[in-house]
Write an enzyme that holds these catalytic residues in place. Structure first.
Site, PDB file in Angstrom:
ATOM      1  N   ARG A  39       0.834  -1.203   0.000  1.00  0.00           N
ATOM      2  CA  ARG A  39       0.000   0.000   0.000  1.00  0.00           C
ATOM      3  C   ARG A  39       0.873   1.258   0.000  1.00  0.00           C
ATOM      4  NH1 ARG A  39      -3.198  -2.895   4.002  1.00  0.00           N
ATOM      5  NH2 ARG A  39      -5.199  -3.543   3.128  1.00  0.00           N
ATOM      6  N   HIS A  81      -6.341 -11.471   4.890  1.00  0.00           N
ATOM      7  CA  HIS A  81      -6.009 -12.718   4.211  1.00  0.00           C
ATOM      8  C   HIS A  81      -7.133 -13.206   3.301  1.00  0.00           C
ATOM      9  CE1 HIS A  81      -2.642 -14.116   7.218  1.00  0.00           C
ATOM     10  NE2 HIS A  81      -2.430 -12.918   6.696  1.00  0.00           N
ATOM     11  N   LYS A  99       0.058 -17.748   8.225  1.00  0.00           N
ATOM     12  CA  LYS A  99      -0.898 -18.158   9.237  1.00  0.00           C
ATOM     13  C   LYS A  99      -1.371 -16.913  10.013  1.00  0.00           C
ATOM     14  CE  LYS A  99       2.347 -17.202  12.111  1.00  0.00           C
ATOM     15  NZ  LYS A  99       2.198 -15.988  12.963  1.00  0.00           N
ATOM     16  N   ASP A 180      -2.323 -15.455  16.254  1.00  0.00           N
ATOM     17  CA  ASP A 180      -0.921 -15.178  15.944  1.00  0.00           C
ATOM     18  C   ASP A 180       0.010 -16.284  16.413  1.00  0.00           C
ATOM     19  OD1 ASP A 180       1.847 -13.675  16.387  1.00  0.00           O
ATOM     20  OD2 ASP A 180       0.666 -12.517  14.951  1.00  0.00           O
TER      21      ASP A 180
END
Length: 326
Positions: A39, A81, A99, A180
């Site tokens: 971005r 995601h 993940k 996380d």
């Protein structure tokens, strides 16, 4: 299945710390790193300069539409995601996502169905799936020497800065310890359990922003095998897994990228198992994903499904719903 090119062109989305590690692994494996999407234009250009990448995109739609890209690696916050996976698959790209691959079973089922329809490979960048040590341990387990599995204990603690503005504690970015570091701990447990847990008991302490700060999770499957998982974002704890069988137990430290384990037998004798190199963890991931694409199958998909299902149920028990899910 679409015929695989001699070499795949990779694109990186989200040039943060984990992407730096992964891109170094791609380079070490002599892969073609074709593009990076960011971005922030300056950040994207700096990343491209560091790794000799020619194409820099700030428009992710344009990146996805680039027909030269074969596989997209996603290293953005969890909240993004699902959207990026879906878009990449719609544009005919294989996807390797950090993940937790998605924040819920509903999201995962949708993108898995899309990948199947498009005959593309979608896989999670979970190091535990690719470290050679786990394959070596499975050969010991299946030999029967250790007997039946009884109990698993997993701990993982990371002392993150006490900052409500940090992404680790952001509801908008799907923060919290579960998605996380908990995903590693639950994956570790699920790799050794012989079936998916059917009983889940949990306790949680939430951070001031509403995400999970620390928790305890007890799992049990129909065979009576149990796992106890503890995780925290505000204290250091060993990243350790202990897998207990009738005739001995396995201790694995730094289990997310482990290259050694210690088996302690009931009579007190010990056996050290070594396999692979923790420094090459992401190189194993790269090789794994390229092999998945070559074969057209992802043998880790069912484990990913099971872990996401566990995290979905756990969050439901906690009453944690992210703003973008409402």
């Amino acid at each position: 299945m679409t015929k695989m090119k001699q070499k795949l062109n990779w694109a990186i989305i989200g040039p943060g710390g984990i992407a730096h590690q992964f891109t170094k692994a791609l380079q070490a494996e002599a892969c073609n790193i074709y593009a990076v999407g960011a971005r922030n234009k300056e950040k994207g250009e700096a990343f491209a300069t560091e790794f000799g990448i020619k194409q820099v995109y700030t428009d992710f739609d344009a990146l996805m539409a680039d027909e030269k890209i074969d596989v997209v690696y996603i290293a953005t916050p969890h909240s993004d995601h699902y959207g990026y996976i879906k878009k990449a698959l719609q544009h005919g790209k294989h996807v390797f996502s950090e993940k937790a691959i998605t924040v819920s079973t509903a999201e995962l089922e949708e993108v898995q169905k899309l990948a199947e329809e498009k005959e593309l490979v979608l896989a999670e960048a979970m190091t535990i799936f690719h470290m050679p040590l786990y394959e070596e341990l499975q050969s010991r387990i299946t030999s029967g020497k250790l007997g039946k599995l009884k109990m698993i204990q997993v701990t993982f603690g990371a002392n993150q800065p006490n900052d409500p503005n940090n992404r680790f504690f952001s509801m908008d970015l799907a923060g919290g310890a579960l998605l996380d570091i908990g995903t590693y701990a639950l994956t570790f447990a699920r790799v050794f359990l012989n079936s998916q847990p059917t009983e889940i008991a949990t306790s949680v302490k939430k951070y001031e922003t509403g995400v999970d700060e620390q928790s305890g999770v007890v799992l049990q499957n129909e065979a009576g095998e149990m796992a106890v998982v503890t995780m925290t974002f505000r204290a250091s704890m060993p990243q350790q897994g202990i897998v207990a069988y009738e005739h001995g137990y396995i201790t694995i430290n730094h289990f997310s990228r482990a290259d050694k384990a210690l088996i302690t037998y009931q009579d007190g004798t010990e056996e050290e198992i070594t396999a692979g190199n923790r420094a090459d963890a992401m190189r194993y991931e790269v090789r794994g994903m390229e092999n998945f694409i070559a074969s057209g199958t992802n043998p880790t998909a069912s484990l990913t499904e099971d872990v996401v299902a566990l995290m979905t149920t756990i969050r439901e028990q906690w009453g944690i719903v992210f703003p973008f899910e409402k």
